[in-house]
Each structure stands twice: as C-alpha cells, then as structure tokens.
Design a protein around this motif. Sequence first.
Motif, short mmCIF file in Angstrom:
data_model
loop_
_atom_site.label_atom_id
_atom_site.label_comp_id
_atom_site.label_asym_id
_atom_site.label_seq_id
_atom_site.Cartn_x
_atom_site.Cartn_y
_atom_site.Cartn_z
N TYR A 80 0.36 4.69 0.91
CA TYR A 80 -0.63 5.46 1.51
C TYR A 80 -0.15 6.93 1.31
CZ TYR A 80 2.41 4.97 5.65
OH TYR A 80 3.70 4.81 6.16
N SER A 125 -2.99 -2.35 8.58
CA SER A 125 -2.92 -0.95 9.03
C SER A 125 -1.45 -0.36 9.18
CB SER A 125 -3.39 -0.97 10.53
OG SER A 125 -2.66 -2.01 11.18
N ILE A 153 0.83 -1.04 0.09
CA ILE A 153 -0.05 -0.22 0.10
C ILE A 153 0.85 1.27 0.08
CG2 ILE A 153 -1.80 1.16 1.25
CD1 ILE A 153 -2.73 -1.24 2.19
N ASP A 206 -3.73 4.75 9.42
CA ASP A 206 -5.04 4.23 8.95
C ASP A 206 -5.06 2.74 8.53
OD1 ASP A 206 -7.73 4.65 7.75
OD2 ASP A 206 -6.86 6.02 6.34
N LYS A 207 -6.31 2.26 8.41
CA LYS A 207 -6.37 0.96 8.26
C LYS A 207 -7.22 0.71 6.61
CE LYS A 207 -7.66 -3.32 10.66
NZ LYS A 207 -8.59 -3.76 12.20
N ALA A 208 -6.60 -0.41 6.06
CA ALA A 208 -7.22 -0.76 4.92
C ALA A 208 -7.95 -2.12 5.08
CB ALA A 208 -6.30 -0.83 3.82
N THR A 213 -6.20 5.85 -6.11
CA THR A 213 -7.21 6.78 -5.63
C THR A 213 -7.91 7.75 -6.65
OG1 THR A 213 -6.33 6.65 -3.27
CG2 THR A 213 -7.64 8.66 -3.91
N GLU A 221 -1.41 7.38 -4.61
CA GLU A 221 -1.80 6.68 -3.69
C GLU A 221 -2.65 5.69 -3.98
OE1 GLU A 221 -3.69 9.28 0.07
OE2 GLU A 221 -5.45 8.18 -1.29
N TRP A 241 -6.44 7.65 1.98
CA TRP A 241 -5.42 7.14 2.96
C TRP A 241 -4.52 7.96 3.81
CZ3 TRP A 241 -7.39 2.82 3.22
CH2 TRP A 241 -7.97 2.04 2.03
N ASN A 242 -4.83 8.09 5.19
CA ASN A 242 -4.32 9.12 6.14
C ASN A 242 -2.84 9.06 6.13
OD1 ASN A 242 -6.51 10.46 6.71
ND2 ASN A 242 -7.40 8.83 8.39
N VAL A 280 -3.49 0.97 -3.39
CA VAL A 280 -3.49 -0.27 -2.78
C VAL A 280 -3.43 -1.51 -3.76
CG1 VAL A 280 -4.71 0.51 -0.56
CG2 VAL A 280 -6.10 -0.69 -2.50
N ASP A 299 -11.49 2.37 4.19
CA ASP A 299 -10.65 3.10 5.41
C ASP A 299 -11.31 3.30 6.48
OD1 ASP A 299 -11.97 5.19 4.75
OD2 ASP A 299 -10.40 6.64 4.94
#
Length: 159
Positions: free
Chosen positions: A44, A144, A42, A128-130, A104, A60, A123-124, A62, A81
């Motif tokens: 991010y 994450s 990822i 963050d968590k995908a 994105t 950005e 995505w932060n 995944v 997310d």
Amino acid sequence: MRIRTAAPLALVPATALAGSLLATAVPATAAAHQGGLHFGTIQYDGPGKDDRSKNSLNAEWVNIHNNGKKKVQLKGYKVKDNTGYTYTFGSYTIGAGKTVKLRTGKGKNVSGTVHWNRGSYVWNNTGDKARLIKPNGKLQDSCSWGKSTKANKGVKNCH
C-alpha cells in the motif's frame, strides 16, 4: 496514576493451571491459509518517493489469490478502498492456486498482472481497507492496515 492490585495467592495456582491448559489447547502452527478467492499481500506504500510517476504508481498493488481447486472468472469482481475508488475486473480468469497482481498505475495487462490505469494513488499510507466484492455485490474478502512504518515497509500480508 495507575493502581495495581495483587491477585490473591489462592488464584495464582489456578491461573497457572488454566494458562497451561490453554497453551496446550492452541496449536503452535500459524493460522490456516484462507480458502477460495482472497487478498494475499498488499503493497500500500510503494518504496521510494510518491511522485506519481508510472513506476511509483505501479509500486502500489494488491495480490488476489485463488486458493480454490477450480479456476475463477473475475469478470465483474470489484476491488474497492475506503474512499470509494473502485476497480472492476473485465474478463480475466485466475487459475486454481494462482495469484493476480492489481497494480495502481498504467501498463499492459499480462498473465498474472492487471493495471488499474490510474494517475493517482489509491491506498492510503496512513491506513485503509481493501475490499474484494463479488459481481452480485456481496463481500468476498477484506483486508485493513494501519500506518506505514519502517518496520512494516508499507506491506500488509492479508492471509
């Protein structure tokens, strides 16, 4: 102030023996590659300035990898997310051993790459968590991460 205590001398040989036994019981190789459908890498925090341009948004992404032995139809699978931003796959088949990159920003979907078509980031960069969610609503995989740094360059390897 931190208080340190010394271990009794009788425990030192036992601890050393236990440590050597543990070292031989754990294989020296890395963890096995996750099977089935899962997140790979990822990105991010895309390189460069976050200026909401098409290139910046598409930096950005995944990767979703199919490590199984059969192709998988992704229609109805969701990527989500922590905030609740959700991408739902249309008809897309990922072959056995293949990866699809979900970018994105906006763009034309081609083999191996699909676009979320967002005008803002998902995505932060601070953590963050995908989540990869099956069409039936069950969690397939998650990954994450913490803050983007010079060392990790805003990349998380989720294998």
